[in-house]
Scaffold this active site. Structure first.
Site, PDB file in Angstrom:
ATOM      1  N   ASP A 219       0.813 -17.242 -31.094  1.00  0.00           N
ATOM      2  CA  ASP A 219      -0.167 -18.202 -31.603  1.00  0.00           C
ATOM      3  C   ASP A 219      -0.128 -19.420 -30.674  1.00  0.00           C
ATOM      4  O   ASP A 219      -0.740 -19.405 -29.618  1.00  0.00           O
ATOM      5  CB  ASP A 219       0.187 -18.516 -33.060  1.00  0.00           C
ATOM      6  CG  ASP A 219      -0.801 -19.431 -33.753  1.00  0.00           C
ATOM      7  OD1 ASP A 219      -1.849 -19.714 -33.168  1.00  0.00           O
ATOM      8  OD2 ASP A 219      -0.514 -19.866 -34.883  1.00  0.00           O
ATOM      9  N   THR A 220       0.628 -20.453 -31.014  1.00  0.00           N
ATOM     10  CA  THR A 220       0.761 -21.562 -30.060  1.00  0.00           C
ATOM     11  C   THR A 220       1.627 -21.138 -28.870  1.00  0.00           C
ATOM     12  O   THR A 220       1.524 -21.702 -27.788  1.00  0.00           O
ATOM     13  CB  THR A 220       1.443 -22.783 -30.710  1.00  0.00           C
ATOM     14  OG1 THR A 220       2.774 -22.421 -31.087  1.00  0.00           O
ATOM     15  CG2 THR A 220       0.667 -23.259 -31.931  1.00  0.00           C
ATOM     16  N   GLY A 221       2.523 -20.175 -29.098  1.00  0.00           N
ATOM     17  CA  GLY A 221       3.423 -19.719 -28.044  1.00  0.00           C
ATOM     18  C   GLY A 221       4.784 -20.396 -28.080  1.00  0.00           C
ATOM     19  O   GLY A 221       5.696 -20.018 -27.349  1.00  0.00           O
TER      20      GLY A 221
ATOM     21  N   LEU B 156       7.902 -17.840 -29.067  1.00  0.00           N
ATOM     22  CA  LEU B 156       8.331 -16.906 -28.028  1.00  0.00           C
ATOM     23  C   LEU B 156       8.948 -17.656 -26.838  1.00  0.00           C
ATOM     24  O   LEU B 156       9.958 -17.222 -26.275  1.00  0.00           O
ATOM     25  CB  LEU B 156       7.147 -16.043 -27.583  1.00  0.00           C
ATOM     26  CG  LEU B 156       7.505 -14.773 -26.823  1.00  0.00           C
ATOM     27  CD1 LEU B 156       8.465 -13.891 -27.605  1.00  0.00           C
ATOM     28  CD2 LEU B 156       6.246 -13.991 -26.468  1.00  0.00           C
TER      29      LEU B 156
ATOM     30  N   LYS C 220      -3.577 -14.935 -30.502  1.00  0.00           N
ATOM     31  CA  LYS C 220      -4.700 -15.670 -31.086  1.00  0.00           C
ATOM     32  C   LYS C 220      -5.457 -16.402 -29.996  1.00  0.00           C
ATOM     33  O   LYS C 220      -4.866 -17.171 -29.232  1.00  0.00           O
ATOM     34  CB  LYS C 220      -4.171 -16.692 -32.113  1.00  0.00           C
ATOM     35  CG  LYS C 220      -4.472 -16.285 -33.539  1.00  0.00           C
ATOM     36  CD  LYS C 220      -4.151 -17.391 -34.513  1.00  0.00           C
ATOM     37  CE  LYS C 220      -3.407 -16.824 -35.701  1.00  0.00           C
ATOM     38  NZ  LYS C 220      -3.073 -17.836 -36.706  1.00  0.00           N
TER      39      LYS C 220
HETATM   40  P1  IMP Z   1       3.733 -19.595 -32.475  1.00  0.00           P
HETATM   41  O1  IMP Z   1       5.071 -20.219 -32.296  1.00  0.00           O
HETATM   42  O2  IMP Z   1       2.661 -20.606 -32.837  1.00  0.00           O
HETATM   43  O3  IMP Z   1       3.302 -18.723 -31.319  1.00  0.00           O
HETATM   44  O4  IMP Z   1       3.786 -18.696 -33.775  1.00  0.00           O
HETATM   45  C1  IMP Z   1       4.549 -17.603 -33.784  1.00  0.00           C
HETATM   46  C2  IMP Z   1       5.002 -17.232 -35.184  1.00  0.00           C
HETATM   47  O5  IMP Z   1       4.245 -17.856 -36.239  1.00  0.00           O
HETATM   48  C3  IMP Z   1       4.759 -15.770 -35.317  1.00  0.00           C
HETATM   49  O6  IMP Z   1       5.896 -15.041 -34.927  1.00  0.00           O
HETATM   50  C4  IMP Z   1       4.435 -15.603 -36.784  1.00  0.00           C
HETATM   51  O7  IMP Z   1       5.620 -15.367 -37.502  1.00  0.00           O
HETATM   52  C5  IMP Z   1       3.847 -16.924 -37.213  1.00  0.00           C
HETATM   53  N1  IMP Z   1       2.372 -16.882 -37.265  1.00  0.00           N
HETATM   54  C6  IMP Z   1       1.507 -17.445 -36.410  1.00  0.00           C
HETATM   55  N2  IMP Z   1       0.235 -17.182 -36.756  1.00  0.00           N
HETATM   56  C7  IMP Z   1       0.304 -16.426 -37.875  1.00  0.00           C
HETATM   57  C8  IMP Z   1      -0.694 -15.809 -38.731  1.00  0.00           C
HETATM   58  O8  IMP Z   1      -1.919 -15.872 -38.528  1.00  0.00           O
HETATM   59  N3  IMP Z   1      -0.212 -15.110 -39.796  1.00  0.00           N
HETATM   60  C9  IMP Z   1       1.113 -14.983 -40.073  1.00  0.00           C
HETATM   61  N4  IMP Z   1       2.070 -15.518 -39.293  1.00  0.00           N
HETATM   62  C10 IMP Z   1       1.660 -16.239 -38.209  1.00  0.00           C
END
Ligand code: IMP
Ligand code: MG
Length: 184
Positions: free
Chosen positions: A102-104, A107, A130
């Site tokens: 999503d935002t990254g 990871l 996303k």
């Molecule tokens: P990031 O750090 O923003 O890339 O988000 C990563 C984590 O947020 C993912 O591993 C998910 O567990 C959670 N996440 C982000 N977007 C969603 C969504 O649309 N539905 C459910 N979980 C999400």
């Protein structure tokens, strides 16, 4: 009709998910050949993908997990990484598996944490990315699907730890979020 969901807007059905995971596995098999791999699933969202993906990979492998938490409902909270249960990754080819990029930030933080443990190489694979949400420079090495900017559940992804068991990916509509927030 799923308990608590007023409408179910399916984004990816079971067959599409299966085809996507098949293609993801093919790319990973092509990239690593017969090199032994240490696969680390980022819990809990990757639990279904991890189980499906490893059965489509051909190389010798060890499979482990680590746990991250960042979401409370649809709101992002502080990121925690618990790698206490993880396999030894020193001098190993490591492939991290996550549900969604999503935002990254998640990871990116996990890659940094694992890198400090001295792996031979480190790559990552995600089911979903996303569109337009990334706030970091890097990208996953393997991606099954690009999806619109919607909050999705199913196939491992949750909303307040529910809906992980859906065999498809569905968008949570605002009215679903309101219902879920009431705990129904
Ligand atoms: P990031 O750090 O923003 O890339 O988000 C990563 C984590 O947020 C993912 O591993 C998910 O567990 C959670 N996440 C982000 N977007 C969603 C969504 O649309 N539905 C459910 N979980 C999400
Ligand atoms: Mg996750």
């Amino acid at each position: 009709m799923i308990r608590g969901l007023k409408t179910v807007k399916i984004l990816l059905d079971e067959q599409q998910l299966n085809e996507g995971v098949e293609k993801l596995a093919h790319s990973i098999n092509q990239s690593y050949g017969s090199r032994p791999l240490t696969i680390i699933g980022i819990m809990t969202g990757s639990v279904i993908l991890l189980a499906d993906l490893v059965r489509k990979l051909d190389m010798p492998m060890r499979v482990g997990v680590l746990q991250t938490t960042s979401y409370h409902g649809t709101q992002r909270g502080p990121l925690t990484i618990d790698a206490d249960m993880m396999l030894d990754v020193t001098q190993r080819d490591v492939l991290l598996i996550d549900d969604i990029f999503d935002t990254g930030h998640t990871l990116t933080a996990v890659v940094e944490k694992v890198r400090q443990l001295g792996p031979k190489s480190i790559q990552s694979a995600v089911l979903l990315r996303k569109t337009g949400q990334q706030q970091v420079a890097g990208q996953p090495d393997f991606i099954a699907f690009d999806i619109p900017d919607e909050f999705v559940v199913g196939y491992g992804l949750d909303y307040n730890d529910e809906y992980r068991n859906l065999s498809y990916i569905a968008c949570l509509e605002p009215e679903d979020l309101a219902v879920s927030d009431q705990g129904s």
